[in-house]
Design an enzyme around this catalytic site. Structure first.
Site, PDB file in Angstrom:
ATOM      1  CG  ASN A   9      -1.722   1.441   1.417  1.00  0.00           C
ATOM      2  OD1 ASN A   9      -1.778   2.119   0.483  1.00  0.00           O
ATOM      3  ND2 ASN A   9      -2.375   1.556   2.652  1.00  0.00           N
ATOM      4  CE  LYS A  11       0.297   3.486   4.666  1.00  0.00           C
ATOM      5  NZ  LYS A  11       0.312   3.638   6.502  1.00  0.00           N
ATOM      6  CG  HIS A  95      -5.820   1.574   5.054  1.00  0.00           C
ATOM      7  ND1 HIS A  95      -5.298   2.657   5.773  1.00  0.00           N
ATOM      8  CD2 HIS A  95      -4.588   0.741   5.084  1.00  0.00           C
ATOM      9  CE1 HIS A  95      -4.075   2.433   6.364  1.00  0.00           C
ATOM     10  NE2 HIS A  95      -3.605   1.188   5.659  1.00  0.00           N
ATOM     11  CD  GLU A  97      -3.012   5.326   6.930  1.00  0.00           C
ATOM     12  OE1 GLU A  97      -3.031   5.539   5.403  1.00  0.00           O
ATOM     13  OE2 GLU A  97      -1.842   5.064   7.514  1.00  0.00           O
ATOM     14  CD  GLU A 167      -3.460  -2.956   7.322  1.00  0.00           C
ATOM     15  OE1 GLU A 167      -2.323  -3.103   6.814  1.00  0.00           O
ATOM     16  OE2 GLU A 167      -4.242  -1.972   6.902  1.00  0.00           O
ATOM     17  N   GLY A 173       2.195   1.978  10.989  1.00  0.00           N
ATOM     18  CA  GLY A 173       3.180   3.171  10.571  1.00  0.00           C
ATOM     19  C   GLY A 173       3.698   3.513  12.035  1.00  0.00           C
ATOM     20  CB  SER A 213       5.205  -1.998  12.086  1.00  0.00           C
ATOM     21  OG  SER A 213       4.617  -0.731  12.154  1.00  0.00           O
TER      22      SER A 213
HETATM   23  C1  PEP Z   1      -0.689  -0.174   5.822  1.00  0.00           C
HETATM   24  O1  PEP Z   1      -0.782   1.029   5.367  1.00  0.00           O
HETATM   25  O2  PEP Z   1      -1.936  -0.743   5.602  1.00  0.00           O
HETATM   26  C2  PEP Z   1       0.279  -0.376   6.686  1.00  0.00           C
HETATM   27  C3  PEP Z   1       0.301  -1.836   7.293  1.00  0.00           C
HETATM   28  O3  PEP Z   1       1.383   0.368   6.944  1.00  0.00           O
HETATM   29  P1  PEP Z   1       2.902   0.107   7.657  1.00  0.00           P
HETATM   30  O4  PEP Z   1       3.335  -1.177   7.065  1.00  0.00           O
HETATM   31  O5  PEP Z   1       3.632   1.219   7.382  1.00  0.00           O
HETATM   32  O6  PEP Z   1       2.498  -0.003   9.325  1.00  0.00           O
END
Ligand code: PEP
Length: 251
Positions: A9, A11, A95, A97, A167, A173, A213
């Site tokens: 992803n 972003k 997601h 976000e 997630e 992040g 992460s």
């Molecule tokens: C994501 O944006 O779905 C995500 C898991 O980000 P990160 O790997 O940076 O935590």
């Protein structure tokens, strides 16, 4: 046997020239020895370039969001027909976000999943609890609500291409990863819930990715859990080297 699925992803990162560089590098490391399904999800503005770059490649691509109407007065939105016109096979929906910054509700996400399914775009449906919810001990309750409401009104046959990405919001992040045990217990819970709501067959074949992460250092351990079928990767997918190491960890 479920095939592992590693999705990146991007972003709101990478203009056209950065898209060309990153995809060119990723392509060099993905070949017929690669066992996982590899997906990149660049921003909308890079999708047409991605389509060109990935023509004849085994690497798949998708969008990071989509509106639930086909066309009309929805300034700034992107429709399923537009995604189809640039060859998108997948779309990330729900997601965290989108849920937190853009106030997407379970009901909006449900409409988006229905629209994606109708247009034959495979949804990568994200769910997960916040830190506060985990500390309150309601992780399972939150994930159950998100799954029930997100998939409400959909039938088993409509969900055959669904991917769920668990997630935990506190791990996205932040550099904090769920331990493999923490992740596995939620994955198993989700699989059992899907079996209860739909069927054991759908649950057994359902790809449930972990996201939060994921990096080369923790990918192998997470991906070795019985109910973790892949990863949705944010930060670590922006460098070909780290994304390829995660793909390698799924072999
Ligand atoms: C994501 O944006 O779905 C995500 C898991 O980000 P990160 O790997 O940076 O935590």
């Amino acid at each position: 046997m479920r095939r592992k699925v590693i999705a990146g992803n991007w972003k709101m990162n990478n203009d056209i020239s950065a898209t060309i560089s990153l995809i060119t590098e990723i392509k060099k490391g993905v070949n017929d020895q690669t066992k996982a399904v590899v997906i990149v999800c660049p921003p909308f503005t890079s999708l047409e370039t991605t389509q060109t770059l990935l023509k004849d490649s085994q690497i798949k691509y998708g969008a990071q969001n989509m509106y639930f109407e086909e066309s009309g007065a929805f300034t700034g939105e992107i429709s399923p027909l537009m995604l189809k016109s640039v060859g998108c096979e997948y779309v990330i929906l729900g997601h965290s976000e989108r849920r937190t910054i853009f106030h997407e509700t379970d009901s909006i996400i449900n409409k988006k999943i229905k629209t994606a399914v109708k247009h034959n775009i495979k949804p990568i449906f994200c769910i997960g609890e916040t830190l506060e919810e985990r500390e309150k001990g309601i992780t399972f309750e939150v994930c159950e609500r998100q799954v029930r409401q997100g998939l409400e009104g959909l039938s088993e046959s409509e969900l055959s291409n669904l991917i769920i990405a668990y997630e935990p919001v506190w791990a996205i992040g932040t550099g904090k990863t769920a331990t493999s045990q923490q992740a596995e217990e939620v994955h198993l819970f989700i699989r059992n819930l899907v079996a209860k709501l739909f069927s054991k067959n759908l649950a057994d074949n359902l790809v449930i990715q972990y996201g939060g992460s994921v990096k080369p250092e923790n990918a192998k351990e997470l991906l070795s859990q019985p109910d973790i079928d892949g990863a949705l990767v944010g930060g670590a997918c922006l460098k070909a080297d780290s994304f390829l190491k995660i793909i390698e960890a799924a072999n």
